[in-house]
Design an enzyme around this catalytic site. Sequence first.
Site, PDB file in Angstrom:
ATOM      1  N   ASP A   8      -3.142   2.205  18.557  1.00 46.90           N
ATOM      2  CA  ASP A   8      -3.241   3.525  19.181  1.00 46.90           C
ATOM      3  C   ASP A   8      -4.352   3.468  20.236  1.00 46.90           C
ATOM      4  O   ASP A   8      -4.913   2.398  20.523  1.00 46.90           O
ATOM      5  CB  ASP A   8      -3.428   4.636  18.140  1.00 46.90           C
ATOM      6  CG  ASP A   8      -4.810   4.655  17.513  1.00 46.90           C
ATOM      7  OD1 ASP A   8      -5.632   3.752  17.810  1.00 46.90           O
ATOM      8  OD2 ASP A   8      -5.090   5.579  16.724  1.00 46.90           O
ATOM      9  N   CYS A  65      -5.944   0.516  14.752  1.00 49.46           N
ATOM     10  CA  CYS A  65      -6.272   1.897  15.123  1.00 49.46           C
ATOM     11  C   CYS A  65      -7.789   2.022  15.018  1.00 49.46           C
ATOM     12  O   CYS A  65      -8.483   1.005  14.965  1.00 49.46           O
ATOM     13  CB  CYS A  65      -5.506   2.914  14.277  1.00 49.46           C
ATOM     14  SG  CYS A  65      -5.852   2.898  12.508  1.00 49.46           S
ATOM     15  N   THR A  67      -9.890   3.125  12.599  1.00 50.82           N
ATOM     16  CA  THR A  67     -10.425   2.585  11.342  1.00 50.82           C
ATOM     17  C   THR A  67      -9.533   1.519  10.733  1.00 50.82           C
ATOM     18  O   THR A  67      -9.989   0.754   9.876  1.00 50.82           O
ATOM     19  CB  THR A  67     -10.544   3.709  10.299  1.00 50.82           C
ATOM     20  OG1 THR A  67      -9.236   4.272  10.097  1.00 50.82           O
ATOM     21  CG2 THR A  67     -11.519   4.793  10.766  1.00 50.82           C
ATOM     22  N   HIS A  98      -3.617 -14.768  -1.581  1.00 51.39           N
ATOM     23  CA  HIS A  98      -3.179 -14.120  -2.815  1.00 51.39           C
ATOM     24  C   HIS A  98      -2.097 -13.064  -2.607  1.00 51.39           C
ATOM     25  O   HIS A  98      -1.332 -12.790  -3.534  1.00 51.39           O
ATOM     26  CB  HIS A  98      -4.375 -13.453  -3.511  1.00 51.39           C
ATOM     27  CG  HIS A  98      -5.278 -14.442  -4.190  1.00 51.39           C
ATOM     28  ND1 HIS A  98      -6.225 -14.065  -5.109  1.00 51.39           N
ATOM     29  CD2 HIS A  98      -5.379 -15.795  -4.078  1.00 51.39           C
ATOM     30  CE1 HIS A  98      -6.874 -15.145  -5.546  1.00 51.39           C
ATOM     31  NE2 HIS A  98      -6.391 -16.208  -4.930  1.00 51.39           N
ATOM     32  N   HIS A 133       0.563 -15.862  -7.905  1.00 51.89           N
ATOM     33  CA  HIS A 133       0.496 -14.774  -6.920  1.00 51.89           C
ATOM     34  C   HIS A 133       1.895 -14.342  -6.492  1.00 51.89           C
ATOM     35  O   HIS A 133       2.125 -13.153  -6.248  1.00 51.89           O
ATOM     36  CB  HIS A 133      -0.360 -15.207  -5.730  1.00 51.89           C
ATOM     37  CG  HIS A 133      -1.733 -15.633  -6.130  1.00 51.89           C
ATOM     38  ND1 HIS A 133      -2.624 -14.761  -6.713  1.00 51.89           N
ATOM     39  CD2 HIS A 133      -2.330 -16.846  -6.102  1.00 51.89           C
ATOM     40  CE1 HIS A 133      -3.734 -15.417  -6.997  1.00 51.89           C
ATOM     41  NE2 HIS A 133      -3.589 -16.684  -6.649  1.00 51.89           N
TER      42      HIS A 133
HETATM   43  C1  RB5 Z   1      -7.657   8.397  16.131  1.00 52.84           C
HETATM   44  O1  RB5 Z   1      -8.636   9.303  16.480  1.00 52.84           O
HETATM   45  C2  RB5 Z   1      -7.891   7.884  14.723  1.00 52.84           C
HETATM   46  O2  RB5 Z   1      -7.691   8.908  13.802  1.00 52.84           O
HETATM   47  C3  RB5 Z   1      -7.004   6.704  14.423  1.00 52.84           C
HETATM   48  O3  RB5 Z   1      -7.233   5.716  15.349  1.00 52.84           O
HETATM   49  C4  RB5 Z   1      -7.169   6.043  13.082  1.00 52.84           C
HETATM   50  O4  RB5 Z   1      -8.497   5.742  12.823  1.00 52.84           O
HETATM   51  C5  RB5 Z   1      -6.501   6.696  11.947  1.00 52.84           C
HETATM   52  O5  RB5 Z   1      -6.538   6.237  10.803  1.00 52.84           O
END
Ligand code: RB5
Length: 140
Positions: A8, A65, A67, A98, A133
Site C-alpha cells: 500500500d 504495508c 506495519t 518450520h 513440520h
Molecule cells: C495505512 O495507514 C496503514 O493502516 C497500513 O499500511 C497498515 O499498517 C495496516 O495494517
Amino acid sequence: MTLVMGCDHAAFGLKEIIKAYLTEKGYAPEDVGAFSDASVDYPQIGKQVAAHVSEGRYARGILLCGTGIGMSMVANRFAHVRAALCNDLFSAAMSRRHNDANILVMGGRVIGDVLALEIVRTWLETPFEGGRHQRRLDLF
Ligand code: RB5
C-alpha cells in the site's frame, strides 16, 4: 521461483527497493501495485497477491504495508496461503524452516530498507525442513 509482490502507500518506497533488488537477482517479480504513494486500501492489494499464491499462479508472494499487520490478516484468509509477518531475521528464517511460509509480509514503517532486503534474501534462500513440520501443516 515465481514471485508476486504488492504494497500500500505506506510501503511504496520499500516495495520499489525490494523490486529492484529482486530484479537484479534475476527473480522477475510480478508487481500488482501500489504504483505511487497515493493512499490506497491495503486489502485490495493484499487480496490480489494472496489469490495469485492461493491459486498457484505464483509460488511465493511478498506483501508490504505500514506495519505488515493488515496485509498478513488479509492474506491468511486465503486457502493454501501461509503468510508470515517477519520484521526480524530470525522470524524470516523460521517462517521458512518450520512453517513453509509462502507469503512474506513486512512493515515499511517498522523496519529500514537494509534490514528488509536482508529479510527478503534470508526468506527466499531458507528451505522448509519438512518432517514433523509438514505433519503440523497438514493439521491446518
Ligand atoms: C495505512 O495507514 C496503514 O493502516 C497500513 O499500511 C497498515 O499498517 C495496516 O495494517
